[in-house]
Scaffold this active site. Structure first.
Site, PDB file in Angstrom:
ATOM      1  N   CYS A 238      40.883  -9.424  26.948  1.00 34.25           N
ATOM      2  CA  CYS A 238      42.039  -9.584  26.042  1.00 34.25           C
ATOM      3  C   CYS A 238      42.958 -10.692  26.540  1.00 34.25           C
ATOM      4  O   CYS A 238      43.091 -11.736  25.917  1.00 34.25           O
ATOM      5  CB  CYS A 238      42.854  -8.290  25.981  1.00 34.25           C
ATOM      6  SG  CYS A 238      41.909  -6.887  25.474  1.00 34.25           S
TER       7      CYS A 238
HETATM    8  N1  SAJ Z   1      47.550  -8.632  35.649  1.00 37.00           N
HETATM    9  C1  SAJ Z   1      48.325  -9.337  36.564  1.00 37.00           C
HETATM   10  N2  SAJ Z   1      49.659  -9.084  36.634  1.00 37.00           N
HETATM   11  C2  SAJ Z   1      50.258  -8.160  35.817  1.00 37.00           C
HETATM   12  C3  SAJ Z   1      49.451  -7.456  34.892  1.00 37.00           C
HETATM   13  C4  SAJ Z   1      48.108  -7.704  34.818  1.00 37.00           C
HETATM   14  O1  SAJ Z   1      47.828 -10.190  37.310  1.00 37.00           O
HETATM   15  O2  SAJ Z   1      51.470  -7.956  35.928  1.00 37.00           O
HETATM   16  C5  SAJ Z   1      46.114  -8.921  35.552  1.00 37.00           C
HETATM   17  C6  SAJ Z   1      45.233  -7.709  35.823  1.00 37.00           C
HETATM   18  O3  SAJ Z   1      44.921  -7.621  37.184  1.00 37.00           O
HETATM   19  C7  SAJ Z   1      43.984  -8.034  34.991  1.00 37.00           C
HETATM   20  C8  SAJ Z   1      44.549  -8.828  33.816  1.00 37.00           C
HETATM   21  O4  SAJ Z   1      45.844  -9.297  34.220  1.00 37.00           O
HETATM   22  O5  SAJ Z   1      43.102  -8.862  35.715  1.00 37.00           O
HETATM   23  C9  SAJ Z   1      44.700  -8.016  32.539  1.00 37.00           C
HETATM   24  O6  SAJ Z   1      45.381  -6.846  32.899  1.00 37.00           O
HETATM   25  P1  SAJ Z   1      45.959  -5.831  31.755  1.00 37.00           P
HETATM   26  O7  SAJ Z   1      46.689  -4.748  32.471  1.00 37.00           O
HETATM   27  O8  SAJ Z   1      46.669  -6.597  30.727  1.00 37.00           O
HETATM   28  O9  SAJ Z   1      44.650  -5.164  31.210  1.00 37.00           O
HETATM   29  P2  SAJ Z   1      43.841  -5.361  29.860  1.00 37.00           P
HETATM   30  O10 SAJ Z   1      43.140  -6.645  29.826  1.00 37.00           O
HETATM   31  O11 SAJ Z   1      43.044  -4.125  29.723  1.00 37.00           O
HETATM   32  O12 SAJ Z   1      44.964  -5.423  28.723  1.00 37.00           O
HETATM   33  C10 SAJ Z   1      45.100  -4.351  27.854  1.00 37.00           C
HETATM   34  C11 SAJ Z   1      45.599  -4.996  26.596  1.00 37.00           C
HETATM   35  N3  SAJ Z   1      45.428  -4.088  25.482  1.00 37.00           N
HETATM   36  C12 SAJ Z   1      44.998  -4.617  24.299  1.00 37.00           C
HETATM   37  O13 SAJ Z   1      44.685  -5.760  24.158  1.00 37.00           O
HETATM   38  C13 SAJ Z   1      44.888  -3.674  23.173  1.00 37.00           C
HETATM   39  C14 SAJ Z   1      47.063  -5.367  26.706  1.00 37.00           C
HETATM   40  O14 SAJ Z   1      47.600  -5.595  25.385  1.00 37.00           O
HETATM   41  C15 SAJ Z   1      47.879  -4.299  27.352  1.00 37.00           C
HETATM   42  O15 SAJ Z   1      49.224  -4.789  27.504  1.00 37.00           O
HETATM   43  C16 SAJ Z   1      47.298  -3.994  28.719  1.00 37.00           C
HETATM   44  O16 SAJ Z   1      45.996  -3.432  28.463  1.00 37.00           O
HETATM   45  C17 SAJ Z   1      48.159  -3.029  29.493  1.00 37.00           C
HETATM   46  O17 SAJ Z   1      49.378  -2.969  29.201  1.00 37.00           O
HETATM   47  O18 SAJ Z   1      47.622  -2.448  30.433  1.00 37.00           O
END
Ligand code: SAJ
Length: 397
Positions: A238
């Site tokens: 995403c």
């Molecule tokens: N990450 C960072 N720093 C942060 C947050 C995340 O480096 O502060 C990295 C994570 O390690 C990962 C990547 O970003 O590698 C994505 O992390 P994520 O927590 O956003 O996980 P996703 O990809 O599963 O994102 C989903 C998304 N959901 C949808 O698209 C429906 C996103 O919209 C959500 O915000 C996210 O989950 C969430 O909040 O956990």
């Protein structure tokens, strides 16, 4: 058309929980179509399964190609399958993430090849998926949803359909493009905020300021601050993908999203930055490095766009010997256990903080002769590890 027959196309991490949720409402006869054999009672690899469904929900992947252009092939193929059986009264709902305009410019023409007219003979809606893999609290039954459709009446019908199985608020938006853009900006918002703290990590590392403590401090402001955290990179299907959807769509319209592109550049630079932190301490040639966590997110087994891939590639290009270990992706492990991985290594790079890695205490690291720790998620105990005589470096920490 069979009233209340529902078919989900694509029974992956979005489609399968959706099918299971809708099936709980006895009103509906829920089927699933996927190219693979899926463990769902009414799942089939036969495309005619979808025939005569009143509702067809498309939940296929919409990745980007190597050149970061959207890869719409799975979506186009699903739409061709739908068009082959399209009939009056059917409601076609796209849940896959698409850039603004795709439903009307790509999906609708394929469906109208049937000779039927969208918005009158059949309805086309977009209800962007919001699944958050590994989230113990938010799931398909309680996450609010947004819906846009070709016709206002159709939008109400489809919104009421979602209201019959989702406990959260369903918002009827004015059109398809607004619904498409909502999802894309949600994830772009996250990407630019992560890029912000990743750039801060680089500058604070030079200034010798602990960014993690600064973010924690800023987080106690009771309004208008939303913490994000620096790390070794941004993975998943995403966050590192959706911004390119917006960048590409706007480029077609003649606008250059320089800020969004810069944010992507910063996040894509973090794997190299993480390796550089280690190479500044110890020459990488023939260095044995334990690489903990290959999947992109804690306690999830998904490898897509994981920053670990880039970190491993750079380490090996520089002559290091990488000992991968991820309890959620065991087939990629070089050694059967965490301890044996430590025994084979002099340095550690932590890329993903799975719960199992809470075991990486200072004592355990000393016991297994680890000399250097690069904490790509700032999750290990910096003070204890440093006191134990091990060189510790986090990302901005
Ligand atoms: N990450 C960072 N720093 C942060 C947050 C995340 O480096 O502060 C990295 C994570 O390690 C990962 C990547 O970003 O590698 C994505 O992390 P994520 O927590 O956003 O996980 P996703 O990809 O599963 O994102 C989903 C998304 N959901 C949808 O698209 C429906 C996103 O919209 C959500 O915000 C996210 O989950 C969430 O909040 O956990």
């Amino acid at each position: 058309m069979i009233k209340n027959k529902v078919t989900i196309i694509g029974l992956g991490y979005v489609g399968l929980p959706l099918a299971e949720l809708i099936a709980k409402n006895e009103l509906y006869d829920v089927h699933g179509f996927d190219l693979e054999k899926i463990d769902f009672p009414q799942a089939s690899t036969d495309p005619t399964t979808i025939n005569e469904s009143e509702y067809i929900i498309v939940c296929v992947p919409t990745p980007v190609k190597d050149d970061k252009e959207p890869n719409l092939a799975p979506l186009e193929s699903a739409c061709k399958t739908v068009a082959a059986q399209l009939e009056k009264g059917q409601k076609i709902i796209i849940e896959s993430t698409v850039n603004p305009g795709i439903c009307e410019e790509v999906v609708l023409p394929i469906l109208e090849e049937s000779g039927l007219k969208g918005g009158t003979d059949f309805e086309l809606s977009h209800c962007p998926e919001r699944i958050n893999p590994g989230d113990p609290k938010w799931n398909v039954s309680n996450i609010p949803r947004n819906i846009g459709s070709l016709s206002k009446e159709g939008n109400k019908v489809v919104a009421d359909f979602y209201r019959s199985f989702v406990e959260a608020e369903i918002t009827e938006m004015s059109c398809l493009k607004v619904a498409e853009a909502t999802k894309v900006i949600e994830n772009t918002f996250r990407d630019i905020n992560i890029a912000y703290v990743n750039e801060l990590a680089k500058s604070f590392d030079i200034m010798g300021i602990d960014l993690l403590e600064v973010i924690e401090g800023a987080s106690n402001k009771p309004f208008s601050f939303m913490p994000h955290f620096p790390g070794c990179g941004v993975g998943g299907h995403c966050i590192p993908v959706d911004p390119y959807y917006l960048i590409n769509r706007a480029k077609q319209a003649g606008f250059d999203h320089s800020f969004l592109k810069k944010a992507r550049e910063i996040n894509n630079s973090m794997p190299a930055y993480t390796v550089e932190l280690l190479s500044k301490i110890k020459d990488l040639k023939d260095l044995n490095v334990a690489l903990f966590g290959i999947s992109y997110k804690a306690n999830v087994a998904d490898l897509r766009e994981s920053p670990a891939h880039e970190i491993i590639k750079i380490l090996e290009e520089k002559g290091a010997h990488v000992h991968k270990f991820d309890p959620h992706v065991p087939e990629q492990n070089e050694h059967p256990t965490l301890e044996e991985t430590l025994d084979a290594s002099d340095a550690v790079i932590l890329c993903t903080f799975h719960d199992e890695f809470a075991a990486l205490s200072a004592e355990l690291l000393v016991k297994h002769g680890i000399k250097i720790v690069i904490d790509g998620r700032n999750c290990l105990n910096k003070e204890a590890i440093t006191e134990a005589g091990i060189i510790y470096k986090g990302i901005g920490h």
